[in-house]
Design an enzyme around this catalytic site. Sequence first.
Site, PDB file in Angstrom:
ATOM      1  N   LYS A 296       2.954  11.263  -3.313  1.00  0.00           N
ATOM      2  CA  LYS A 296       1.911  10.620  -4.116  1.00  0.00           C
ATOM      3  C   LYS A 296       0.999  11.639  -4.791  1.00  0.00           C
ATOM      4  CE  LYS A 296      -1.633   7.002  -3.520  1.00  0.00           C
ATOM      5  NZ  LYS A 296      -2.161   6.046  -2.534  1.00  0.00           N
TER       6      LYS A 296
ATOM      7  N   ASP B  15     -12.695   5.485   2.515  1.00  0.00           N
ATOM      8  CA  ASP B  15     -11.260   5.553   2.840  1.00  0.00           C
ATOM      9  C   ASP B  15     -10.862   6.982   3.172  1.00  0.00           C
ATOM     10  OD1 ASP B  15      -8.483   5.651   2.893  1.00  0.00           O
ATOM     11  OD2 ASP B  15      -8.195   4.488   1.055  1.00  0.00           O
TER      12      ASP B  15
ATOM     13  N   GLU C 131      -7.225   0.389  -4.418  1.00  0.00           N
ATOM     14  CA  GLU C 131      -7.225   0.312  -2.955  1.00  0.00           C
ATOM     15  C   GLU C 131      -8.548  -0.210  -2.378  1.00  0.00           C
ATOM     16  OE1 GLU C 131      -5.911   4.288  -2.022  1.00  0.00           O
ATOM     17  OE2 GLU C 131      -3.918   3.883  -2.822  1.00  0.00           O
TER      18      GLU C 131
ATOM     19  N   ASP D  94       0.877  -1.167   0.000  1.00  0.00           N
ATOM     20  CA  ASP D  94       0.000   0.000   0.000  1.00  0.00           C
ATOM     21  C   ASP D  94       0.914   1.216   0.000  1.00  0.00           C
ATOM     22  OD1 ASP D  94      -1.675   2.118   0.553  1.00  0.00           O
ATOM     23  OD2 ASP D  94      -2.382   1.359   2.488  1.00  0.00           O
TER      24      ASP D  94
HETATM   25  P1  ADP Z   1      -2.859   7.622   3.830  1.00  0.00           P
HETATM   26  O1  ADP Z   1      -3.778   6.634   3.231  1.00  0.00           O
HETATM   27  O2  ADP Z   1      -3.096   9.023   3.362  1.00  0.00           O
HETATM   28  O3  ADP Z   1      -1.422   7.230   3.743  1.00  0.00           O
HETATM   29  P2  ADP Z   1      -3.498   6.682   6.515  1.00  0.00           P
HETATM   30  O4  ADP Z   1      -4.592   5.789   6.147  1.00  0.00           O
HETATM   31  O5  ADP Z   1      -2.250   6.062   7.009  1.00  0.00           O
HETATM   32  O6  ADP Z   1      -3.192   7.744   5.394  1.00  0.00           O
HETATM   33  O7  ADP Z   1      -4.061   7.682   7.631  1.00  0.00           O
HETATM   34  C1  ADP Z   1      -3.282   8.630   8.249  1.00  0.00           C
HETATM   35  C2  ADP Z   1      -4.187   9.522   9.053  1.00  0.00           C
HETATM   36  O8  ADP Z   1      -4.840   8.764  10.088  1.00  0.00           O
HETATM   37  C3  ADP Z   1      -3.437  10.652   9.764  1.00  0.00           C
HETATM   38  O9  ADP Z   1      -4.132  11.871   9.585  1.00  0.00           O
HETATM   39  C4  ADP Z   1      -3.483  10.203  11.225  1.00  0.00           C
HETATM   40  O10 ADP Z   1      -3.445  11.305  12.115  1.00  0.00           O
HETATM   41  C5  ADP Z   1      -4.811   9.501  11.292  1.00  0.00           C
HETATM   42  N1  ADP Z   1      -4.893   8.622  12.443  1.00  0.00           N
HETATM   43  C6  ADP Z   1      -4.057   7.584  12.758  1.00  0.00           C
HETATM   44  N2  ADP Z   1      -4.417   7.045  13.939  1.00  0.00           N
HETATM   45  C7  ADP Z   1      -5.492   7.736  14.385  1.00  0.00           C
HETATM   46  C8  ADP Z   1      -6.314   7.672  15.559  1.00  0.00           C
HETATM   47  N3  ADP Z   1      -6.077   6.777  16.523  1.00  0.00           N
HETATM   48  N4  ADP Z   1      -7.324   8.553  15.670  1.00  0.00           N
HETATM   49  C9  ADP Z   1      -7.561   9.466  14.715  1.00  0.00           C
HETATM   50  N5  ADP Z   1      -6.828   9.594  13.605  1.00  0.00           N
HETATM   51  C10 ADP Z   1      -5.799   8.743  13.432  1.00  0.00           C
HETATM   52 MG    MG Z   2      -4.453   4.954   2.391  1.00  0.00          MG
END
Ligand code: ADP
Ligand code: MG
Length: 622
Positions: free
Chosen positions: A87, A208, A186, A25
Site C-alpha cells: 500500500k 488511527d 477510513e 479495509d
Molecule cells: P494497518 O492499518 O497498518 O494494516 P493494523 O491496524 O492492522 O495495521 O495494526 C497492526 C499493528 O497493530 C501491528 O503493529 C500490530 O503489532 C499491532 N497490534 C495488534 N495487536 C496488538 C496488541 N494486542 N497490542 C499492541 N499492538 C498490537
Molecule cells: Mg488500518
Amino acid sequence: MALLQISEPGMSTAPHEHRLAVGIDLGTTNSLVASVRSGIAEALVDDDGTALLPSVVYYGEGKTPEVGASALENFSKDPLNTIASIKRVLGRSAKDIQSANDYIPFQFENNSDSVPRVKTALGPRTAVEISADILLALKQRAEKTLGGELVGAVITVPAYFDDSQRQATKDAATLAGLNVYRLLNEPTAAAIAYGLDQSAEGVIAVYDLGGGTFDVSILRLRKGVFEVMATGGDSALGGDDFDHAIANWVIEKLDSSIRDDDIAMRRVLSSARQAKEQLTSEVSTVIKVANHPDLELTREQFDLLINSYVKKTVMSCRRALRDAGIEKEDVSEVVMVGGSTRVPLVRTQVEKFFAKAPHTNIDPDRVVAIGAAIQADILAGNKPGDEMLLLDVIPLSLGIETMGGLVEKIVNRNTTIPVARAQEFTTYKDGQTAMRVHVLQGERELVSDCRSLATFDLTGLPPLVAGAAKIKVTFQVDADGLLSVSAQEVNTGVSASIEVKPSYGLTDSEIEGMLKASMDNAQQDMIARSLREEQVEADRVVEALNSALAKDGKQLLEEQELEKIINQRDALIAARHNADNAELIKQAIKNVEAASEEYVARRMNNSVRSMMKGHKLEEFEK
Ligand code: ADP
Ligand code: MG
C-alpha cells in the site's frame, strides 16, 4: 422447520432480496472484509476463524501466489519474494518511491516506464496487481462465506490518499473482479461503525495507529452529513516502530552483532512484536532469544521506549485541530482505530490530550471494515429509505496556471467533496485560438512551487481580440476524490476536458511539507506574486500598444509624439525585465499610459467615426 426456497438461476426470489455487498479495509499491514448479515455488520473469517488477512503476497518460484498468513511464513526464508506493505507504493511513481523516505522492503525492476514493478520469482508485478491479489483473496472469502456472488464493494482508503492513489485502489479492485460502489475514507468508515452518524451534531477525531502508518482525521457531523475538516499524521510511524524500539533495546542488552544477521534480526523483531502485544494485557513479559539469557521487559520500560513516538502522534492531533480551525474542547467524540491503539500508553495519552474517553468498544482492527460494510449495505439498496451522504475533503488546493507562471486556485484545500467550481478566464493575445490548461495542486503562489497534475489544450477558439474570449474552467472532484477539469469557451461552446489521473502521488508527509512551505513563504510569495502580476500587466500593455501602433500609429501620430510613446514603451520593457519590485513596473506602466493618452483619445474618436458611418447620429443617442 422452514422451507427452503429454490429459485431459478438469475431470478430474484423476492422483491426484498438481500444483495451481497461487502466493505473492505485494504490495510498496509492487514486487510479485512466485512458484511452486514441479518442486520449486523461483522468481519468475515477464513477457514481458521481469523478475520485479519496479513497484506502479504508470496510470489514463490513455480507456485501460484499465496496471500495472507501462509505468505507471511515465507518471510524469513525468501524475503525478496514475500511482498508486504504494498500500500505504501500503490499509485506512486518510481520517482516518488525513490524520493520517499519511508522504508520499502522490496526491490523494483530497473525499467524506464513510469509504473514501477516489483521483482518477484514469478515475474514483475505492479502495486495494483499485488493489491488485486489481496483483494481477490478477500472476495473469494466473502463469496464462500456469504454463499453467492458479490454485487458491490466499498473499499476504504486513507483520507489523505490523492487522485492517483485512489485511482490505483479502484483499478486493483476492478482487476480483482469487484464492482466498486465507492471508495470511503477510513476515518469516516470508523465513525459510521460507531453509529456516530446517527447522533445530531458534533466534531469527531479519529485516531488511527496501524502497523506502519499513523493518521488522524477531524470529522464534522452536521444535519446527518459527514464532512472531513482536516487530516494529518505520519506515513512512517506505527506499531512497527514499537517493535523496532524493543528489538534495539534487546540487541543492546544482549549482543549488537545480531543487527548484522538478517535472519536473527527478523527473529528478534518477531519476539519484540509478541512482547509488545503481551504488554497490552500484562505488566511484564519475558523475551527469549536463542543462545542468550531470558530478558524481562516491563510495561513501564516499554512505555519509556515508545514514549517519543506516542508524543509525535499527539502533536499531529494538535496540528490537525489547528488545520480544522477548532479547539480540543470542540471535539465531542474520539474514535480509536488500528491495532496499535490497543497499547495502553497510546490510549492514556490520547485520552489525556482530548480530555475525553475514546471509543474503543469495537475491535480496532475491524472497525474500518465494519463501517465500510454498513455503507456497502446501504449502497446495495438493502436499506431502502436510508440515505447517507458522506462528504470528504481535498487535502491540497487545486488550480490552474495563469500568465506569468502564477497559480489561480479554483478549489481551496479542505473543501468538502464532491465539489464543482468554475471560474472564467480570457485570452491574452489578439487572435489567440488555443489555450493551454495546466492543472496544479498546492498552496504556493508560483507554478514552480506547486505540483503539476495534468495539462490539456483547448483549441478552436474564435480568433478574437485579447480579453474578449470567455473561457469557463470547471473543476469537479467526485465522491471518490477523483478530479476532472473541463474548459469551455462560453460564446462558441468549444470545449475540452481531462480526467486527472496523475501517475504519481504524494505522501501525507509531503503534503505536510508543502503546507508548511506555503506558510513559511507566505510573505515572500505575496511579493513574488505581485511582481509577476505587474510583469504580466506590462506585457499586456506592450502587446496592446504594439498592435495598435502597427495599425494606425503612423496615421494618427506626429513623429515626435510617436517617439515619446516608443521611449516610454521601451522604458517599460526594461523595467519589466530588470525591476525586482512591482512598484517600479507599475510606475512605468503609468508613464506609458500618460504618454499615450492623446493617442488613445484619437483612436477612440476614429473608431466611433467609422462606426457611425452610414448611421444617423440619433441612432446613437437613444
Ligand atoms: P494497518 O492499518 O497498518 O494494516 P493494523 O491496524 O492492522 O495495521 O495494526 C497492526 C499493528 O497493530 C501491528 O503493529 C500490530 O503489532 C499491532 N497490534 C495488534 N495487536 C496488538 C496488541 N494486542 N497490542 C499492541 N499492538 C498490537
Ligand atoms: Mg488500518
